[in-house]
Scaffold this active site. Sequence first.
Site, PDB file in Angstrom:
ATOM      1  N   GLU A  96     -18.101  27.419  70.490  1.00 16.34           N
ATOM      2  CA  GLU A  96     -17.669  28.808  70.668  1.00 16.34           C
ATOM      3  C   GLU A  96     -18.695  29.648  69.918  1.00 16.34           C
ATOM      4  O   GLU A  96     -18.694  29.709  68.700  1.00 16.34           O
ATOM      5  CB  GLU A  96     -16.254  28.953  70.105  1.00 16.34           C
ATOM      6  CG  GLU A  96     -15.477  30.070  70.745  1.00 16.34           C
ATOM      7  CD  GLU A  96     -15.701  31.355  69.999  1.00 16.34           C
ATOM      8  OE1 GLU A  96     -16.649  32.079  70.390  1.00 16.34           O
ATOM      9  OE2 GLU A  96     -14.984  31.622  69.042  1.00 16.34           O
TER      10      GLU A  96
ATOM     11  N   CYS B 237     -16.749  37.574  67.238  1.00 17.22           N
ATOM     12  CA  CYS B 237     -17.589  37.253  68.397  1.00 17.22           C
ATOM     13  C   CYS B 237     -17.114  37.974  69.650  1.00 17.22           C
ATOM     14  O   CYS B 237     -17.884  38.176  70.580  1.00 17.22           O
ATOM     15  CB  CYS B 237     -17.627  35.739  68.612  1.00 17.22           C
ATOM     16  SG  CYS B 237     -15.992  35.035  68.632  1.00 17.22           S
TER      17      CYS B 237
END
Length: 501
Positions: A269, A303
């Site tokens: 990720e 993110c």
Amino acid sequence: MGFLRFGLKSCVQYRQLHLLRNQAYINGQWVKAGSNVVFPVQNPADDCVIAEVPDMDASDAKNAIQAAANTFETWKNTTAKERSHILRRWFNLCEKNTDELAKIITAESGKPLNEARGEVAYGNSFLEWFADTARHINGEIIPSPWPNKQILLTRQPLGVVSVITPWNFPFAMITRKVGALMAAGCTCVIKPSEDTPLSALAAAELAEQAGVPTGIINVITTSRKNAPSVGKVMCEDHSVRCISFTGSTQVGKTLYGLAANGVKRVALELGGNAPFIVFPSADIEHALDQAMLAKFRNNGQACIGANRFLIHEDIYDKFVKGFKSRIAQKCILGPGTKEGVTCGPLINTQQANKVSGLVEDAISKGAKALVGGKFAAELGSKYYESTLLINVKQSMSIFTEEIFGPVATCLKISSEDEALKIANSTRSGLAAYVFTKDLGQAFRMSNKLEFGMVAINDGIISAAEPAFGGIKESGIGREGSRHGAEEYTDLKYTLMSCLDK
Ligand code: ADP
């Protein structure tokens, strides 16, 4: 506590945090590094040392992997019901200790206490979810093309998982992975970020109290200096079957390369560069409220944080005016423990310099800061003012790079096609946000945006129930949902033949 040998300030108030642990956790034991070396964990709000933790190296990592591998031999044979109950007990204890966990998260990551409490609730929702999901990791029986034969597909746990996590959500990034892998029947070694190892150790302490059998969760702490050598072992050791990483795209690529040698499963990720697109039909006040959340939650250090605001020309001026006044009124900078503060310090000097460098570069190339645009030096060296930049161009680094800080960049667009073209013109593909009341447009955007996750008319997208993850260079694999647990399983095909005999 005295940390004078580091030349750093020590703080007595942390003695009251009863979940604070200053040793690593291997095979159910609280241990030092084999070398006996430690490193300091500092509060980014005031640079005080919260604790010193073991600076472990490759040989410590090997011990932890061995413990996880030994335990896997029994853990893999537990029933889904047993694993579910154990996860539920861990969830209950984390919930009960929300305030304590939140204080540790705020101390080491700098985020406001309210947000830290939110992180505990969010992170803990994964333990609750995977306690349920554990009992629904199902196989399949497929009609066979041959008479008297049966095709069975069953899901088996992968084995030992190496978990490497970042500092921005130091509790939730652990529960999201460990809840899933435990549900599947795997064991793990966790290497938390050097900036925030204390939340991970507190989570391990609660796992121990909850009766998670020894060896399933192992936590090794390392300084940044030792991260590459420890990471190499965590990717290459033959007992490890999967590397689950959340962090920068650059480090993710390194780990992906190391994992390739042993043909290991990866769950990556990585970074994003989220567009936040507002069309004329949108409810502008709502879009502005959501923009504040998508940009300034965790001080922009996420993110999925909105990186590029693409605003239609018909509503550009109105949006920018509203954004400016909201930022000026609602972003209250200060230490996370202070009442009313909404934006804390940035995590470390490197991050603060990166954000400031990107803004300076943009301004030197013609961008203008309508609000913010500099350090809040009176608060300390890691505080950066919440910033709104206009006259931003696509060629600027601030537009092409992930900012990971409290800076919103606005660009005017004139059509849906242009919005799509600009939004997709990045190697990242994690989250995208679209604001429109035109249903057809919502579907077209969802379909054509090259991102793993698209939020229509919302600025908050993550939860335990949906599948979180990116495409392109934003990563591989999904977290949360039932897919999150399935990531940690192999699908085994068994052919049952001669059933008529
Ligand atoms: P961030 O910018 O959020 O710190 P990083 O990708 O640098 O993102 O760090 C995320 C995690 O990866 C941290 O736990 C860090 O210690 C770890 N890390 C950094 N470099 C390496 C490496 N070469 N090998 C293994 N882990 C690493």
